[in-house]
Structure formats: structure tokens, C-alpha cells
Scaffold this active site. Structure first.
Site, mmCIF file in Angstrom:
data_model
loop_
_atom_site.group_PDB
_atom_site.id
_atom_site.type_symbol
_atom_site.label_atom_id
_atom_site.label_comp_id
_atom_site.label_asym_id
_atom_site.label_seq_id
_atom_site.Cartn_x
_atom_site.Cartn_y
_atom_site.Cartn_z
ATOM 1 N N SER A 1 0.984 -1.302 -0.011
ATOM 2 C CA SER A 1 0.017 -0.170 -0.099
ATOM 3 C C SER A 1 0.802 1.280 -0.072
ATOM 4 O O SER A 1 0.154 2.400 -0.021
ATOM 5 C CB SER A 1 -1.115 0.173 1.224
ATOM 6 O OG SER A 1 -2.235 -1.111 0.915
ATOM 7 N N LYS B 1 -0.070 3.416 -2.982
ATOM 8 C CA LYS B 1 -1.199 4.258 -2.994
ATOM 9 C C LYS B 1 -0.700 5.600 -3.214
ATOM 10 O O LYS B 1 -1.392 6.546 -3.991
ATOM 11 C CB LYS B 1 -2.147 4.000 -1.857
ATOM 12 C CG LYS B 1 -2.795 2.862 -1.695
ATOM 13 C CD LYS B 1 -3.668 2.802 -0.164
ATOM 14 C CE LYS B 1 -4.682 1.819 -0.518
ATOM 15 N NZ LYS B 1 -3.923 0.321 -0.407
ATOM 16 N N TYR C 1 -11.051 2.230 5.248
ATOM 17 C CA TYR C 1 -9.517 1.797 4.434
ATOM 18 C C TYR C 1 -10.087 0.581 3.432
ATOM 19 O O TYR C 1 -10.819 -0.317 3.843
ATOM 20 C CB TYR C 1 -8.577 1.307 5.157
ATOM 21 C CG TYR C 1 -7.125 1.115 4.504
ATOM 22 C CD1 TYR C 1 -6.705 2.105 3.854
ATOM 23 C CD2 TYR C 1 -6.595 -0.170 4.449
ATOM 24 C CE1 TYR C 1 -5.667 2.072 3.173
ATOM 25 C CE2 TYR C 1 -5.148 -0.262 3.995
ATOM 26 C CZ TYR C 1 -4.880 1.030 3.311
ATOM 27 O OH TYR C 1 -3.625 0.805 2.371
#
Length: 397
Positions: A60, A63, A171
Site C-alpha cells: 500500500s 497508493k 480503508y
């Protein structure tokens, strides 16, 4: 840096005790790398020592990079933060909210009350979730045979949302849609877009969705912590021939490459002699975009992959355009208003514009938010701030 030997000692001891398999850590100001170290093994079943150019799945941490790419297109007027994104991505034109399951276990769906926007996707307020932290989502995937996001199949993106857009922070797979928006607006696949507009300009030559032969020689094995606490390597790899590139978690890369990305943020959009974002865009990305909403504890429903995540429980946390923002100084010394996030296999970064410092620490083990990994990260970060404070001749209050 006076605290270098202290950080070295911590990382070496933690690795040698096999509390973590191995680690690469790096910290920098906007101008200079001020710490780097590599300790332990790439794979606990082999002899290869960890090196500073070792390649990790950064999960992640992808991101922020995908979002930065999207913000370039916002600057050009090719993407809008607040237009309904369904105009560009038809799959998001009429989102359905999951309201639980009926007596037969069938999902109960209703149309969302508002359209989804790009800003909501970037801030995890669009309503999407991850099945490892949401039991209803997992039940939906099982019931409908929908693949999970790690399959990198387009069908994995055909899931309902868990709440109306803009009503809560949860999330989830939002940034995978940001990646789709980049593709739709640019006419390029996400890997090619990020290579041409982010990686090449910043000199991030060891980062990509596809593991090249050269990267594979330096690839770090995934490890899992068993019930007895011991670590062992496990087979794990993100799909290398994906239907879509996972803008929310598909990148592999090195610590040295990622610190270049964080330095670009510190330097208001400039890195490696290239201005990849406008200063005002970078400032915008670092502001609170969720208003009165806050980030609380994230509770696991898949303990093999992740522990419960409770970051700085005593500090109010906000979300920028793909960054966690701490609103008060952390115990390690991170300034209020700093930016941060992490990756599922215990990779972490922070960017502290107030102190002009950023750090990246990469490990490769599951579950996420592992106690030993978090201790290692905290010790590394504390050591960096101790060094900065010593260097400026003052101990921060």
C-alpha cells in the site's frame, strides 16, 4: 549522523535475533540521505544477506505514488477531484451499498445516496473496504464468488460499497479505482503512465509492477510469523500478468527509490531535476480532506494477513490525498501535520515537512502491524529524530 551507530545496532540485533527476517532502512532530508542500512537476510532459508538495493513488495505504499500520478492529471484538467467519477469510470456510475444479508444469506443492496468522487477515492471515504478488515465484505465475496483484490482481475473491482460516499472513513480498494482513472484520463496503462511520469523523472529505476530479471535477483522473500512467534519464508507474489495493475498495492521497489519519492514531496514536487507536481498540489495533498471524520482502530477479520491496526490511539488522525496525517507530535518525534502510510508486509514511510525529513523502512513479513516490526520502525524513527536534535544542538521538547 551521531545516532547512526545506535540505529545500526538496533536493526542488526533485531535481525540477528530473527525477530524480523531482515530490514532495509533509509532516511533523508530534501537534499541528502542521512541514514541508510541493511541487515539480516533476504530469505531466512538462504544465505543471501540483505542489501540496500534489495527489492520488496511495497504494497500500500503504492497508493501515494498512484495518487501523485492522478494529481498530475488533475493539474492538467484531465481529472476532477469533485465531479462524479462514474462519468469516467462507468463501473462506478451507480454504486450499490451493502446493507447486510437476508435470512438466506443473500446480500441486501440499495443504491447509494450520492455519486462517488475522485477525492473520496483518494481519501478512503467512497465506501469501499478490504475484505481482511471487513467481515461483511468477505461474506459478500464468498457468497458471490467475487475474486479478492490480490487476484488483479477486473471482476475483483465489482463489489458494493459499505456506506454512502462521504459519510465515513474506511480503508479499502479505493486507490485501485484511482489507478483506473489515471488509465482512462491518460490513455496509458498504469504501469506505463507511472514509469513515464513518475519513476523515470525521479530516477526510480528499481520500481515497477513487473519484477524484471534484474529485480528478481535482489527480491526479498515473504515471511510469515507462526503461532510460536517464529518466522518462515512463504510463497507469495503479486500477479505478474494482471488484468489491471493494482494502483492500491501492486508495486515492487527499493528503499532508495521510495526515499526519492518522499524527497519529491519534501521538495514541493521537485526531484532529480524534474518538477513532477506543482508546489500547490503537494501542499493540497498534505491537507486534511475528510473534515470532521477521523481514523480509528482497524479491526482484523483475517489474522493471518493483518493484526488489528491502532496507530497512535491518543492522537486525532486525518487523511490527506493518500496520506495519513497525525495532528499532534508522536512519541518518536514526528511533527504534527506529517504524512505517512505503510504496506501490508510491514513496509512503512513517513514524511515530516516541518523538520525536512523523511524515512522509509522495509521488512517483508505477515501479518501486518507485527509487534516486532512496529518496535523496529519506532526505534529507527526515534533514532533519526535523536540525531536531528543532537545535530541542531537542541533536544526537541
Amino acid at each position: 549522523m551521531q545516532s547512526k551507530s545506535k540505529i545500526d545496532q538496533l536493526l542488526r540485533q533485531t535481525s540477528e535475533a530473527k525477530e524480523i527476517p531482515g530490514v532495509v532502512a533509509i532516511a533523508a532530508t530534501g537534499k541528502d540521505v542521512i541514514y541508510q542500512g541493511a541487515f539480516g537476510k533476504r530469505d531466512l532459508s538462504k544465505d543471501d544477506a540483505m542489501t540496500q538495493d534489495s527489492v520488496f513488495w511495497i504494497a500500500s505504499m503504492t497508493k501515494a505514488v498512484t495518487t501523485a500520478g492522478a494529481m498530475q492529471l488533475v493539474e492538467q484538467g484531465k481529472l476532477s477531484l469533485d465531479e462524479p467519477i462514474g462519468k469516467l469510470l462507468p463501473d462506478l456510475a451507480s454504486p450499490q451499498v451493502l446493507e447486510g444479508f437476508d435470512a438466506k444469506g443473500e446480500p441486501k443492496l440499495r443504491p447509494a445516496r450520492k455519486p462517488i468522487t475522485l477525492r473520496q477515492l483518494m481519501t478512503h471515504t467512497a465506501g469501499f473496504c478490504y475484505n481482511v478488515w471487513n467481515g461483511d465484505c468477505e461474506q459478500y465475496l464468498q457468497k458471490t464468488g467475487t475474486p479478492n483484490i490480490f487476484s488483479c482481475q477486473n471482476a475483483a473491482l465489482k463489489t458494493p460499497i459499505m456506506s454512502d460516499p462521504g459519510t465515513r472513513w474506511e480503508y479499502g480498494i479505493n486507490i485501485d479505482f484511482v489507478g483506473k482513472a489515471v488509465e482512462a484520463a491518460s490513455g496509458k496503462r498504469l504501469d506505463a503512465y507511472l514509469r513515464d511520469h513518475m519513476f523515470a523523472p525521479l530516477g526510480m529505476n528499481d520500481t515497477g509492477f513487473k519484477i524484471t530479471d534484474d529485480m528478481r535477483k535482489r527480491l526479498v522473500a515473504m515471511h510469515a510469523r507462526g503461532e510460536d512467534g517464529a518466522l518462515a519464508p512463504i510463497p507469495f507474489e503479486i500477479e505478474q500478468a494482471p488484468e489491471f495493475h493494482m494502483g492500491g498495492g501492486g508495486l515492487y521497489g527499493t528503499a532508495a527509490d521510495y526515499i526519492r519519492f518522499t524527497q519529491m514531496i519534501l521538495n514541493k514536487g521537485s526531484g532529480n531535476g524534474n518538477q513532477v507536481l506543482k508546489p500547490e498540489t503537494v501542499a493540497l495533498m498534505g491537507q486534511n480532506h475528510i473534515g470532521d471524520l477521523t481514523i480509528g482502530k482497524i479491526t482484523t477479520v483475517a489474522p493471518m494477513y493483518t493484526n488489528d491496526v491502532d496507530l497512535y490511539p491518543d492522537i486525532v488522525k486525518k487523511w490527506g490525498l493518500s496520506f495519513l496525517i497525525n495532528t499532534a507530535k508522536t512519541p518518536e518525534g514526528r511533527s504534527a501535520g506529517s504524512l505517512a502510510w505503510a504496506g501490508l508486509a510491514n513496509t512503512y514511510f513517513w514524511i515530516d515537512p516541518a523538520r525536512d525529513v523523511a524515512g522509509v523502512i522495509l521488512m517483508q513479513l505477515l501479518p501486518f502491524f507485527d509487534g516486532k516490526a512496529i518496535e523496529t520502525f519506532a526505534g529507527f524513527e526515534r533514532g533519526i529524530y535523536d540525531g536531528l536534535d543532537a545535530g541542531s544542538g537542541q533536544k526537541a521538547a
